[in-house]
Design a protein around this motif. Sequence first.
Motif, mmCIF file in Angstrom:
data_model
loop_
_atom_site.group_PDB
_atom_site.id
_atom_site.type_symbol
_atom_site.label_atom_id
_atom_site.label_comp_id
_atom_site.label_asym_id
_atom_site.label_seq_id
_atom_site.Cartn_x
_atom_site.Cartn_y
_atom_site.Cartn_z
ATOM 1 N N VAL A 302 0.829 -1.202 0.000
ATOM 2 C CA VAL A 302 0.000 0.000 0.000
ATOM 3 C C VAL A 302 0.868 1.258 0.000
ATOM 4 C CG1 VAL A 302 -1.790 1.281 1.256
ATOM 5 C CG2 VAL A 302 -1.862 -1.211 1.181
ATOM 6 N N GLY A 303 2.060 1.151 0.581
ATOM 7 C CA GLY A 303 2.929 2.318 0.703
ATOM 8 C C GLY A 303 3.274 2.945 -0.631
ATOM 9 N N ILE A 304 3.652 2.107 -1.607
ATOM 10 C CA ILE A 304 4.022 2.636 -2.925
ATOM 11 C C ILE A 304 2.815 3.259 -3.602
ATOM 12 C CG2 ILE A 304 4.861 2.014 -5.222
ATOM 13 C CD1 ILE A 304 6.490 -0.218 -3.877
ATOM 14 N N ALA A 305 1.678 2.534 -3.579
ATOM 15 C CA ALA A 305 0.463 3.044 -4.233
ATOM 16 C C ALA A 305 -0.005 4.340 -3.572
ATOM 17 C CB ALA A 305 -0.642 1.999 -4.175
ATOM 18 N N THR A 306 0.060 4.375 -2.239
ATOM 19 C CA THR A 306 -0.393 5.571 -1.521
ATOM 20 C C THR A 306 0.560 6.739 -1.749
ATOM 21 O OG1 THR A 306 -1.354 4.141 0.176
ATOM 22 C CG2 THR A 306 -1.129 6.453 0.721
ATOM 23 N N PHE A 307 1.854 6.437 -1.875
ATOM 24 C CA PHE A 307 2.795 7.511 -2.211
ATOM 25 C C PHE A 307 2.459 8.103 -3.577
ATOM 26 C CE2 PHE A 307 6.623 8.900 -4.458
ATOM 27 C CZ PHE A 307 7.018 9.943 -3.627
ATOM 28 N N LEU A 308 2.156 7.228 -4.530
ATOM 29 C CA LEU A 308 1.807 7.703 -5.871
ATOM 30 C C LEU A 308 0.508 8.511 -5.845
ATOM 31 C CD1 LEU A 308 2.685 4.548 -8.026
ATOM 32 C CD2 LEU A 308 3.947 6.702 -7.882
ATOM 33 N N THR A 309 -0.465 8.071 -5.032
ATOM 34 C CA THR A 309 -1.723 8.824 -4.944
ATOM 35 C C THR A 309 -1.496 10.170 -4.250
ATOM 36 O OG1 THR A 309 -2.332 7.724 -2.863
ATOM 37 C CG2 THR A 309 -3.136 6.737 -4.904
ATOM 38 N N SER A 310 -0.638 10.181 -3.222
ATOM 39 C CA SER A 310 -0.302 11.454 -2.574
ATOM 40 C C SER A 310 0.413 12.368 -3.561
ATOM 41 C CB SER A 310 0.597 11.209 -1.355
ATOM 42 O OG SER A 310 -0.083 10.444 -0.380
ATOM 43 N N LEU A 311 1.257 11.763 -4.396
ATOM 44 C CA LEU A 311 1.978 12.541 -5.401
ATOM 45 C C LEU A 311 1.010 13.152 -6.410
ATOM 46 C CD1 LEU A 311 4.725 13.416 -6.520
ATOM 47 C CD2 LEU A 311 4.774 11.283 -7.843
ATOM 48 N N THR A 312 0.062 12.353 -6.903
ATOM 49 C CA THR A 312 -0.892 12.875 -7.883
ATOM 50 C C THR A 312 -1.819 13.911 -7.257
ATOM 51 O OG1 THR A 312 -2.365 10.988 -7.434
ATOM 52 C CG2 THR A 312 -0.876 10.795 -9.308
ATOM 53 N N THR A 313 -2.237 13.667 -6.011
ATOM 54 C CA THR A 313 -3.074 14.648 -5.322
ATOM 55 C C THR A 313 -2.300 15.939 -5.095
ATOM 56 O OG1 THR A 313 -4.275 12.882 -4.181
ATOM 57 C CG2 THR A 313 -4.469 15.091 -3.274
ATOM 58 N N GLY A 314 -1.042 15.794 -4.645
ATOM 59 C CA GLY A 314 -0.204 16.973 -4.437
ATOM 60 C C GLY A 314 0.021 17.742 -5.720
ATOM 61 N N ILE A 315 0.232 17.014 -6.813
ATOM 62 C CA ILE A 315 0.420 17.669 -8.113
ATOM 63 C C ILE A 315 -0.841 18.431 -8.502
ATOM 64 C CG2 ILE A 315 0.655 17.229 -10.603
ATOM 65 C CD1 ILE A 315 2.598 14.953 -9.825
ATOM 66 N N GLY A 316 -2.010 17.830 -8.216
ATOM 67 C CA GLY A 316 -3.273 18.507 -8.514
ATOM 68 C C GLY A 316 -3.352 19.865 -7.842
ATOM 69 N N PHE A 317 -2.876 19.924 -6.586
ATOM 70 C CA PHE A 317 -2.890 21.205 -5.865
ATOM 71 C C PHE A 317 -1.762 22.126 -6.330
ATOM 72 C CE2 PHE A 317 -5.222 18.579 -2.696
ATOM 73 C CZ PHE A 317 -6.371 19.356 -2.624
ATOM 74 N N ILE A 318 -0.594 21.546 -6.592
ATOM 75 C CA ILE A 318 0.553 22.362 -7.021
ATOM 76 C C ILE A 318 0.274 23.056 -8.347
ATOM 77 C CG2 ILE A 318 2.906 22.158 -7.953
ATOM 78 C CD1 ILE A 318 2.876 22.397 -4.981
ATOM 79 N N THR A 319 -0.536 22.432 -9.209
ATOM 80 C CA THR A 319 -0.844 23.069 -10.496
ATOM 81 C C THR A 319 -1.569 24.400 -10.318
ATOM 82 O OG1 THR A 319 -2.919 21.806 -10.694
ATOM 83 C CG2 THR A 319 -0.967 20.882 -11.754
ATOM 84 N N LEU A 320 -2.111 24.635 -9.112
ATOM 85 C CA LEU A 320 -2.757 25.926 -8.855
ATOM 86 C C LEU A 320 -1.745 27.072 -8.851
ATOM 87 C CD1 LEU A 320 -5.304 24.886 -6.050
ATOM 88 C CD2 LEU A 320 -5.759 25.259 -8.472
ATOM 89 N N LEU A 321 -0.458 26.736 -8.855
ATOM 90 C CA LEU A 321 0.570 27.765 -8.985
ATOM 91 C C LEU A 321 0.500 28.465 -10.336
ATOM 92 C CD1 LEU A 321 3.684 26.045 -7.346
ATOM 93 C CD2 LEU A 321 2.552 28.119 -6.563
ATOM 94 N N THR A 322 -0.184 27.837 -11.289
ATOM 95 C CA THR A 322 -0.333 28.466 -12.609
ATOM 96 C C THR A 322 -1.361 29.592 -12.574
ATOM 97 O OG1 THR A 322 -2.036 26.858 -13.269
ATOM 98 C CG2 THR A 322 0.256 26.309 -13.779
ATOM 99 N N ALA A 323 -2.122 29.686 -11.478
ATOM 100 C CA ALA A 323 -3.137 30.739 -11.368
ATOM 101 C C ALA A 323 -2.466 32.100 -11.267
ATOM 102 C CB ALA A 323 -4.031 30.495 -10.158
ATOM 103 N N SER A 324 -3.192 33.118 -11.660
ATOM 104 C CA SER A 324 -2.651 34.480 -11.624
ATOM 105 C C SER A 324 -3.021 35.203 -10.335
ATOM 106 C CB SER A 324 -3.194 35.271 -12.822
ATOM 107 O OG SER A 324 -4.606 35.316 -12.787
ATOM 108 N N ILE A 325 -3.677 34.501 -9.417
ATOM 109 C CA ILE A 325 -4.164 35.108 -8.177
ATOM 110 C C ILE A 325 -3.411 34.509 -6.997
ATOM 111 C CG2 ILE A 325 -6.207 35.468 -6.728
ATOM 112 C CD1 ILE A 325 -7.813 35.079 -9.413
#
Length: 750
Positions: A302-325
């Motif tokens: 579960v550790g590897i899969a959960t790390f990957l899911t945390s990574l994808t979730t984190g990336i989803g939030f990090i992409t908000l850096l593209t916002a202009s606000i």
Amino acid sequence: MRNKYLYLVFILITGLTCIFGYHLKDLKFNYVFESFFPTDDPDLEYYQKFEEIFGNDNDYLLVGLSHHPSIFDSSFLNKVNELTVKLEQNDKIEKVSSITNFYQPVISKAGVFKIPILHIKDPSRLNTDSVRIFQNTDLKEALINDKATATIILIQHQAITEKDEADQLVTSTEDLIDELDLYDYHLAGKIYAQGIFINTIQKELSIFLSASVILVILFLTITFRSWWAVIIPLLVVFLSTIWILGIMGMTDKPLDILMVLLPTIMFVVAMSDVVHIITKYIEQLRLGNTKIQAIKITVKEVGIATFLTSLTTGIGFITLLTASIQPIKEFGVYTATGVFIAYIISFTLLPACLILVPKPKISTLGYVKERWISWLSKGFRVVLRKKKQIVLINVVLIMVSLIGISQIKINTYLIEDLPTDDPLKQDFTFFDKNFGGSRPFELTATVLAPGKNVLSPEIINEIDNVEKYLKEEFYAGNIVSPSTLVKATNQAINGGVSQEYRLPNNTKNWEKVQPFLKRLRTNESYTRLIGKDEKIGRISMRVGDIGSDISLKRTELLKQFILHNTDTSLVNFTVTGTSNLIDKNNEYLAENMFYGLSIAFLAVALIAGILFKSFKMVLITLIPNIVPLFLVAGIMGFFGITLKLSTSIIFTIAFGIAVDDTIHFTSKLKIELAKGKSILYALKRTYLSTGKAIIITSIILSAGFLILVLSSFGGTFYTGLLISLTLIFALVIDLTLLPALIILTYINKN
């Protein structure tokens, strides 16, 4: 060795919790309108220069007072006058303008006389005064409504940045109003709205936290029916939330209307990690493994899969850096940090606690396991039989969604996040209906012609031309400009006659006005409207909260009028002000959303590519997570839910979280295939093994986000509702379309 690991984990987590917990005291609440301006925008840079010359256009508080059948009542006007006088005594207030302290200057050979427009001490003159006020259209619009049932007091205050100071000024104003029994009143202005927003944020944070705790306890109790499976996960969730809030306190990041979502997100994300761990742990115990063996296998698989899911979730939030606000960028960074904090605590503290607590009795849960296996087996058989129909249904749903997507509108209102019956919303509506609005709107007139200044006749005529358009076509109210100064001066040197409130009509009259205008250079009214070098003038007005869509269209028509109906070689007119900047946010919303999603898609594709080294699996991983986004976007279009600041972040957040189930599913499939099993058998084992955890976590996540519908902010309400729908859609698609695509792509070709 094991004891050293346990001691190290508990010492580190306890120490860090104490550090972050200590900094919770530094956590603040804030909601500053200016922080939501688009960054790296030339209009923002221009407004900052405007602010240096004229000050912030939002440093005012409006007081609307109603009285029936007419405000021209001696008793009422005496109260208004007393209120005006007392407000002027406040050190934070620079100027108070009301119907009772408004004077019309009259310039004669004997000097300058200030004639009050209302003779408060002589009630017999009220009728005459009211007629004179109504004859002066500009004066009437600035002070009273059309029916003479309401009047307005404009309070211009010092720049206030601290909430306590703002609250104190608003409270003292309300206290004065109450003392005078002026109960039918309304307030509007930045410091008033921000105070209410912050108080609402504080209240809702406690509601969200309480509801999240209750929800977590309820789901854990129903799902695992064990005290340790409730207390330990709850501890993990609490610590994750404390850590990220403590980091916000340490870095001086306040909780605003977006960041208030963070604790709820932390609860649901941390619970997702915990549920996958405990579910796998119990499954391994049922297979006959010892407690230590079960923990090791759980952490490994579960550790590897959960790390990957945390990574994808984190990336989803990090992409908000593209916002202009800026607040959206900060929301993305802190939430992504919180996701990884939840992962770290889940895979350190939880295994350590599982080592210490007694091995749970699982024999009594056998019937539950059989029921889950029965349900999931039926589901898998349906997928096997109806795989093509499942794909076809999804294609149809996407086509229907495209119709809804075409109807999505980008629009936002300044106070739309509050319900119609909210007092703040009613206050702003009052000013929109009676006084042309409460939102500031600004234009500047920059002189280009050499040898001319703002008060030159040619420039003033151009300004007046634009003013007429603003009144007739832009529907602006309370317009004040250098043209206003000239008209008032012309009226003053002509005996104060209402009909003389106009621009001089010939060269001789212009020459008469100019000397008196020069004397005004030290006057406050002059410095608020004309820059020191007299090369730039300010046209200030208020407009209604009509929505950014209409406002931007009107602004564009205004620019076209200026381009074709003014002499651009003489003067350059520029739209500026805080309202214009907030409206401009919408121009970036769609672009930022698609840009952020594109990055998230590429990141997930890269992870899937590394995991499977197959382009087919990249597509199979992406498609089931794109379909829910189409469905939710279609729902937004069909139900008229507009794309705005708050709802624009839904898609990147939802995608980053929804893809977790797909990652867990495909990761387990890879593990089964690595054991040498056939694709069909591996797929079935994956479906039966991960199905329960996927269903439970999706329900918890959806219910967690559904808590946000308790919010009184419309944006927060729709954020919770639409993300919940996305996760439910993603769950159904992961258990139907995902395996169907795998079967059609691989099995039928073997």
